[in-house]
Design an enzyme around this catalytic site. Structure first.
Site, mmCIF file in Angstrom:
data_model
loop_
_atom_site.group_PDB
_atom_site.id
_atom_site.type_symbol
_atom_site.label_atom_id
_atom_site.label_comp_id
_atom_site.label_asym_id
_atom_site.label_seq_id
_atom_site.Cartn_x
_atom_site.Cartn_y
_atom_site.Cartn_z
ATOM 1 N N ALA A 163 -9.999 10.991 3.102
ATOM 2 C CA ALA A 163 -11.460 11.023 3.264
ATOM 3 C C ALA A 163 -12.022 12.413 2.969
ATOM 4 O O ALA A 163 -13.154 12.553 2.543
ATOM 5 C CB ALA A 163 -11.848 10.587 4.664
ATOM 6 N N GLU A 207 0.839 -1.204 0.000
ATOM 7 C CA GLU A 207 0.000 0.000 0.000
ATOM 8 C C GLU A 207 0.869 1.248 0.000
ATOM 9 O O GLU A 207 1.888 1.302 0.682
ATOM 10 C CB GLU A 207 -0.880 0.016 1.264
ATOM 11 C CG GLU A 207 -1.759 1.259 1.358
ATOM 12 C CD GLU A 207 -2.556 1.318 2.656
ATOM 13 O OE1 GLU A 207 -3.591 0.639 2.733
ATOM 14 O OE2 GLU A 207 -2.132 2.042 3.575
ATOM 15 N N GLN A 253 5.478 5.738 15.594
ATOM 16 C CA GLN A 253 4.429 5.180 14.727
ATOM 17 C C GLN A 253 3.527 4.243 15.548
ATOM 18 O O GLN A 253 2.305 4.302 15.448
ATOM 19 C CB GLN A 253 5.146 4.433 13.606
ATOM 20 C CG GLN A 253 4.285 3.762 12.576
ATOM 21 C CD GLN A 253 5.157 2.819 11.699
ATOM 22 O OE1 GLN A 253 6.365 2.708 11.884
ATOM 23 N NE2 GLN A 253 4.523 2.154 10.781
HETATM 24 P P1 FAD Z 1 -18.186 0.646 7.286
HETATM 25 O O1 FAD Z 1 -18.106 -0.676 6.652
HETATM 26 O O2 FAD Z 1 -19.305 1.551 6.869
HETATM 27 O O3 FAD Z 1 -18.253 0.421 8.875
HETATM 28 C C1 FAD Z 1 -18.126 1.543 9.763
HETATM 29 C C2 FAD Z 1 -18.867 1.221 11.068
HETATM 30 O O4 FAD Z 1 -20.275 1.234 10.822
HETATM 31 C C3 FAD Z 1 -18.565 -0.174 11.632
HETATM 32 O O5 FAD Z 1 -18.599 -0.070 13.034
HETATM 33 C C4 FAD Z 1 -19.718 -1.019 11.119
HETATM 34 O O6 FAD Z 1 -19.973 -2.155 11.925
HETATM 35 C C5 FAD Z 1 -20.861 -0.014 11.198
HETATM 36 N N1 FAD Z 1 -21.946 -0.274 10.243
HETATM 37 C C6 FAD Z 1 -21.835 -0.617 8.942
HETATM 38 N N2 FAD Z 1 -23.048 -0.749 8.376
HETATM 39 C C7 FAD Z 1 -23.954 -0.481 9.349
HETATM 40 C C8 FAD Z 1 -25.380 -0.448 9.400
HETATM 41 N N3 FAD Z 1 -26.129 -0.716 8.331
HETATM 42 N N4 FAD Z 1 -25.986 -0.122 10.572
HETATM 43 C C9 FAD Z 1 -25.257 0.167 11.692
HETATM 44 N N5 FAD Z 1 -23.890 0.143 11.689
HETATM 45 C C10 FAD Z 1 -23.263 -0.168 10.549
HETATM 46 N N6 FAD Z 1 -9.698 5.647 5.423
HETATM 47 C C11 FAD Z 1 -9.487 6.652 4.529
HETATM 48 O O7 FAD Z 1 -9.890 7.787 4.775
HETATM 49 N N7 FAD Z 1 -8.821 6.426 3.341
HETATM 50 C C12 FAD Z 1 -8.356 5.189 2.997
HETATM 51 O O8 FAD Z 1 -7.776 5.024 1.933
HETATM 52 C C13 FAD Z 1 -8.566 4.113 3.929
HETATM 53 N N8 FAD Z 1 -8.131 2.857 3.641
HETATM 54 C C14 FAD Z 1 -8.387 1.831 4.514
HETATM 55 C C15 FAD Z 1 -7.984 0.522 4.194
HETATM 56 C C16 FAD Z 1 -8.209 -0.538 5.067
HETATM 57 C C17 FAD Z 1 -7.778 -1.922 4.695
HETATM 58 C C18 FAD Z 1 -8.852 -0.291 6.316
HETATM 59 C C19 FAD Z 1 -9.086 -1.426 7.290
HETATM 60 C C20 FAD Z 1 -9.275 0.998 6.651
HETATM 61 C C21 FAD Z 1 -9.060 2.066 5.767
HETATM 62 N N9 FAD Z 1 -9.481 3.363 6.044
HETATM 63 C C22 FAD Z 1 -9.261 4.387 5.144
HETATM 64 C C23 FAD Z 1 -10.152 3.657 7.321
HETATM 65 C C24 FAD Z 1 -11.682 3.518 7.231
HETATM 66 O O9 FAD Z 1 -12.212 4.529 6.400
HETATM 67 C C25 FAD Z 1 -12.232 3.657 8.657
HETATM 68 O O10 FAD Z 1 -11.850 2.557 9.454
HETATM 69 C C26 FAD Z 1 -13.716 3.937 8.803
HETATM 70 O O11 FAD Z 1 -13.977 4.328 10.145
HETATM 71 C C27 FAD Z 1 -14.638 2.756 8.480
HETATM 72 O O12 FAD Z 1 -14.635 2.476 7.150
HETATM 73 P P2 FAD Z 1 -15.388 1.167 6.584
HETATM 74 O O13 FAD Z 1 -15.340 1.265 5.140
HETATM 75 O O14 FAD Z 1 -14.886 -0.045 7.258
HETATM 76 O O15 FAD Z 1 -16.890 1.500 7.112
#
Ligand code: FAD
Length: 288
Positions: free
Chosen positions: A51, A17, A212
């Site tokens: 984001a 990454e 870090q």
């Molecule tokens: P979601 O899948 O939407 O989940 C977020 C929360 O909402 C979880 O607690 C989930 O259980 C809950 N949830 C989901 N659906 C529902 C529902 N229908 N009802 C109630 N609760 C629900 N951030 C960046 O800004 N840029 C990046 O490039 C980036 N890359 C990443 C790459 C990886 C591999 C990972 C693990 C994280 C990355 N992140 C990045 C961070 C990520 O954006 C955050 O962790 C964010 O808080 C959650 O994103 P998600 O897509 O997992 O969200």
């Protein structure tokens, strides 16, 4: 090429990454680091996305360069928390025009800086996944959290929400970093039991400096095994020594993952070509 075809193959995959710069001043430096990592010819590379949307152009530019100049498949991250439906449609169009075939669909973090600017067209990543799927053409991945997403009340809730995201169209999941492989093995058991069958890409962070790791702990609450803490306490004072120890620890984790049937490992290489190169070299025979 679709990343699902790379990670579903019999051969173990190792990917890296990179993250884009926040300002145009450092674009060339990041591009140079990205190209050095791409020249290692990993299985694929991902490019993160701010984001706030400020680095969106750089994400596309770097992902396009990786693919077109190095023949390495790229995975562009895309977040939705600050975007309208129209913003997302225009970003998908730009990604398609750039020849990108793979997207990691994310919600993005809610931070003190962006919480007042959040547009509510998208509440969860699953809604973004649905829109990308409707747009067509892309292989879609999502994020998952072996130690639970910090906003979730319970692991069961988190896994139910993950299942909905996969059902919306995620073809694979990349994990948040973890430093104890047993956490991943337990999590895998639970998500498989919940009916989530898509391939899992294990995210590994080689920790190369003590600050870090302090930042990681304060942001994500990731569990640090005592063996790992001892290494940071003993070697964290010296960046070169810590980098060597951090790469060795990550290498051991990766070998154990491959030995236990995980076929795809994604390294959070933090724009550090020498770290990526060292890890790849350490497992070169396994990757053949
Ligand atoms: P979601 O899948 O939407 O989940 C977020 C929360 O909402 C979880 O607690 C989930 O259980 C809950 N949830 C989901 N659906 C529902 C529902 N229908 N009802 C109630 N609760 C629900 N951030 C960046 O800004 N840029 C990046 O490039 C980036 N890359 C990443 C790459 C990886 C591999 C990972 C693990 C994280 C990355 N992140 C990045 C961070 C990520 O954006 C955050 O962790 C964010 O808080 C959650 O994103 P998600 O897509 O997992 O969200």
């Amino acid at each position: 090429m679709k990343i699902i075809d790379i990670i579903k193959a019999d051969k173990p995959s190792l990917s890296f990454e990179v993250f884009p710069p926040k300002t145009s001043d450092s674009f060339e430096t990041v591009k140079d680091a990205t190209e050095k990592i791409a020249s290692l010819k990993p299985s694929f590379m991902s490019v993160t996305y701010g984001a706030g949307g400020g680095t969106s152009e750089y994400t596309v530019a770097l992902a396009e360069d990786i693919k077109k100049s190095f023949g390495v498949e790229s995975l562009a991250h895309l977040t939705c928390i600050n975007s309208t439906k129209e913003d997302i449609q225009s970003r998908l169009m730009k990604l398609k025009e750039a020849g990108i075939e793979n997207i990691l669909a994310l919600r993005g973090d809610i931070t003190p800086e962006n919480k007042d600017k959040i547009k509510f067209d998208y509440k969860y990543a699953s809604e973004l996944v649905e829109d990308i799927k409707r747009f067509g053409d892309f292989c879609i991945g999502g994020a998952c959290y072996p130690e639970i997403h910090p906003e979730s009340a319970s692991q069961q809730d988190d896994i139910e929400n993950l299942k909905a995201k996969v059902d919306a169209g995620c073809e694979f999941l990349t994990t948040q970093m973890f430093f104890d492989n047993n956490i991943l093995y337990n999590y895998l058991y639970k998500i498989r039991e919940a009916g989530i069958t898509v391939p899992i890409v294990a995210g590994i962070m080689p920790v190369t400096n003590a600050n870090q790791i302090k930042r990681i702990m304060s942001l994500s609450g990731t569990y640090l095994p005592q063996r790992f803490k001892t290494i940071v306490d003993r070697f964290g004072y010296n960046p070169e020594v810590m980098a060597q120890a951090g790469v060795a620890y990550a290498t051991e984790q990766i070998i154990d993952l491959f030995a236990n049937g995980i076929n795809a490992v994604h390294v959070y290489s933090m724009n550090k070509p020498h770290i990526a190169a060292k890890i790849q070299e350490n497992i070169s025979e396994i990757l053949k």
